[in-house]
Design a protein around this motif. Structure first.
Motif, PDB file in Angstrom:
ATOM      1  N   LEU A 123       0.819  -1.225   0.000  1.00 55.04           N
ATOM      2  CA  LEU A 123       0.000   0.000   0.000  1.00 55.04           C
ATOM      3  C   LEU A 123       0.847   1.266   0.000  1.00 55.04           C
ATOM      4  N   GLU A 124       0.524   2.182  -0.902  1.00 56.13           N
ATOM      5  CA  GLU A 124       1.187   3.493  -0.869  1.00 56.13           C
ATOM      6  C   GLU A 124       0.119   4.552  -1.089  1.00 56.13           C
ATOM      7  N   PRO A 125      -0.551   4.985   0.010  1.00 56.72           N
ATOM      8  CA  PRO A 125      -1.602   5.997  -0.173  1.00 56.72           C
ATOM      9  C   PRO A 125      -1.041   7.212  -0.917  1.00 56.72           C
ATOM     10  N   PRO A 126      -1.857   7.811  -1.820  1.00 58.26           N
ATOM     11  CA  PRO A 126      -1.363   8.849  -2.734  1.00 58.26           C
ATOM     12  C   PRO A 126      -0.682  10.028  -2.044  1.00 58.26           C
ATOM     13  N   THR A 127      -1.163  10.424  -0.864  1.00 59.67           N
ATOM     14  CA  THR A 127      -0.623  11.647  -0.264  1.00 59.67           C
ATOM     15  C   THR A 127       0.606  11.385   0.612  1.00 59.67           C
ATOM     16  N   ARG A 128       1.090  10.159   0.689  1.00 61.96           N
ATOM     17  CA  ARG A 128       2.209   9.851   1.592  1.00 61.96           C
ATOM     18  C   ARG A 128       2.901   8.575   1.126  1.00 61.96           C
ATOM     19  N   GLY A 129       3.944   8.171   1.797  1.00 64.15           N
ATOM     20  CA  GLY A 129       4.693   6.979   1.391  1.00 64.15           C
ATOM     21  C   GLY A 129       4.093   5.715   1.968  1.00 64.15           C
ATOM     22  N   PRO A 130       4.845   4.582   1.909  1.00 68.22           N
ATOM     23  CA  PRO A 130       4.352   3.312   2.452  1.00 68.22           C
ATOM     24  C   PRO A 130       4.059   3.417   3.945  1.00 68.22           C
ATOM     25  N   LEU A 131       3.308   2.458   4.464  1.00 64.85           N
ATOM     26  CA  LEU A 131       2.968   2.459   5.893  1.00 64.85           C
ATOM     27  C   LEU A 131       4.214   2.120   6.709  1.00 64.85           C
ATOM     28  N   GLY A 132       4.216   2.568   7.976  1.00 66.68           N
ATOM     29  CA  GLY A 132       5.328   2.248   8.870  1.00 66.68           C
ATOM     30  C   GLY A 132       5.015   1.015   9.711  1.00 66.68           C
ATOM     31  N   ASP A 133       6.033   0.523  10.444  1.00 64.27           N
ATOM     32  CA  ASP A 133       5.846  -0.690  11.260  1.00 64.27           C
ATOM     33  C   ASP A 133       4.694  -0.547  12.246  1.00 64.27           C
ATOM     34  N   GLU A 134       4.613   0.637  12.888  1.00 66.71           N
ATOM     35  CA  GLU A 134       3.539   0.816  13.890  1.00 66.71           C
ATOM     36  C   GLU A 134       2.163   0.710  13.238  1.00 66.71           C
ATOM     37  N   GLU A 135       2.074   1.199  12.008  1.00 70.48           N
ATOM     38  CA  GLU A 135       0.770   1.117  11.317  1.00 70.48           C
ATOM     39  C   GLU A 135       0.422  -0.331  10.954  1.00 70.48           C
ATOM     40  N   TYR A 136       1.456  -1.112  10.542  1.00 70.42           N
ATOM     41  CA  TYR A 136       1.174  -2.534  10.258  1.00 70.42           C
ATOM     42  C   TYR A 136       0.625  -3.218  11.507  1.00 70.42           C
ATOM     43  N   VAL A 137       1.301  -2.933  12.646  1.00 74.27           N
ATOM     44  CA  VAL A 137       0.901  -3.582  13.902  1.00 74.27           C
ATOM     45  C   VAL A 137      -0.520  -3.153  14.277  1.00 74.27           C
ATOM     46  N   THR A 138      -0.798  -1.845  14.175  1.00 67.50           N
ATOM     47  CA  THR A 138      -2.129  -1.354  14.551  1.00 67.50           C
ATOM     48  C   THR A 138      -3.198  -1.972  13.666  1.00 67.50           C
ATOM     49  N   LEU A 139      -2.950  -2.002  12.358  1.00 68.66           N
ATOM     50  CA  LEU A 139      -3.985  -2.513  11.448  1.00 68.66           C
ATOM     51  C   LEU A 139      -4.238  -4.000  11.673  1.00 68.66           C
ATOM     52  N   CYS A 140      -3.151  -4.761  11.934  1.00 64.30           N
ATOM     53  CA  CYS A 140      -3.348  -6.207  12.169  1.00 64.30           C
ATOM     54  C   CYS A 140      -4.055  -6.446  13.497  1.00 64.30           C
ATOM     55  N   SER A 141      -3.634  -5.717  14.536  1.00 62.96           N
ATOM     56  CA  SER A 141      -4.268  -5.986  15.834  1.00 62.96           C
ATOM     57  C   SER A 141      -5.717  -5.503  15.821  1.00 62.96           C
TER      58      SER A 141
END
Ligand code: HEM
Length: 240
Positions: free
Chosen positions: A16-34
């Protein structure tokens, strides 16, 4: 079952690379999975437990469901996704469970981004709106005998044509409605349908003698049984 490499939920986030910013960070992966785990497990497990309570307390409903299952796949046939979709009584039981026991009595907090009129009320920008879902399904002007567990109402009664997403009319809201509806509502329903169908195909569920299930509710992350369900389970193969 293990997903093939690249097919897990977390893999879909890596690209994922949302248009207004770069790829997600580690904390975002963890938050989205949990978030997916915490939002998806308790809700589904609670629903299955409430449905099983009614199947234990109403043997007629359970037998009717068992007949539907064996008419569809036989006593030993594997129940697949497409089979669960061909079982209207199972669907009615699950809908009646969501109506009678919405896992969350409140939706997540919503807030207006600008001053808004809603059902005759003025909602100023930034003010939170809390929606009490159980109020809708307990309302005797919307549902006849709302406290009764009656799956048949979805086959020929006041539940005919009612959907769980509130697109046709808002008569129940177990997943919310509109833009912020639960993103996994159909996955949740599929898991619940498959679990209940497999549990009833393999076992007959009976009340514990002298200790019938107790339908008292209590608030946890979802609205759960205060005294968890206990039942006697008999393998169907042992029943003549
Ligand atoms: C019986 C099963 C389920 C029920 C009753 C349920 C119910 C809900 C409700 C009521 C909301 C809030 C909607 C709103 O405030 O408008 C929600 C949001 C959410 N659900 Fe579910 N859910 C279920 C299963 C799942 C599953 C299986 C997953 C993930 C695998 C999941 C992931 C989420 C997420 C990520 C949100 C937040 C969405 C957002 O912030 O916009 N849910 N769910």
């Amino acid at each position: 079952m293990v997903s093939p490499i690249g097919a897990a939920y977390v893999d879909s986030l890596f690209g994922l690379e949302p248009p207004t910013r770069g790829p997600l960070g580690d904390e975002e992966y963890v938050t989205l999975c949990s978030e997916a785990i915490s939002a998806g497990t308790d809700t589904s497990a609670t629903t299955v437990e409430w449905a099983m309570l009614h199947l234990v307390m109403n043997q007629e409903i359970q037998e009717k469901l068992y007949q539907e299952i064996i008419d569809c796949v036989g006593k030993d046939g594997e129940i697949k996704e497409e089979d669960a979709e061909k079982m209207p009584y199972l669907e009615a039981i699950v809908k009646e469970t969501f109506r009678r026991h919405p896992p969350g009595h409140f939706l997540l907090s919503h807030a207006a981004t600008k001053d808004t009129e809603l059902a005759g009320y003025t909602i100023p920008a930034g003010v939170y709106v809390e929606i009490y879902t159980a109020w809708i399904t307990e309302d005797p002007d919307i549902w006849s005998d709302p406290s009764e567990f009656r799956p048949e109402r979805f086959l020929h009664g006041d539940g005919v044509g009612v959907d769980v997403t509130g697109t046709r009319a808002v008569k129940m809201l177990p997943f919310g409605a509109g833009r912020r509806i639960c993103p996994a509502w159909n996955l949740g329903i599929l898991h619940i349908n498959l679990l209940i169908a497999k549990m009833v195909q393999a076992f007959k569920w009976l009340p514990v003698p002298d200790a019938p299930p107790d339908p008292v509710e209590t608030y946890a992350f979802t609205v759960v049984m205060k005294n968890p369900l206990k039942a006697v389970i008999l393998p169907r193969v042992q029943i003549p």
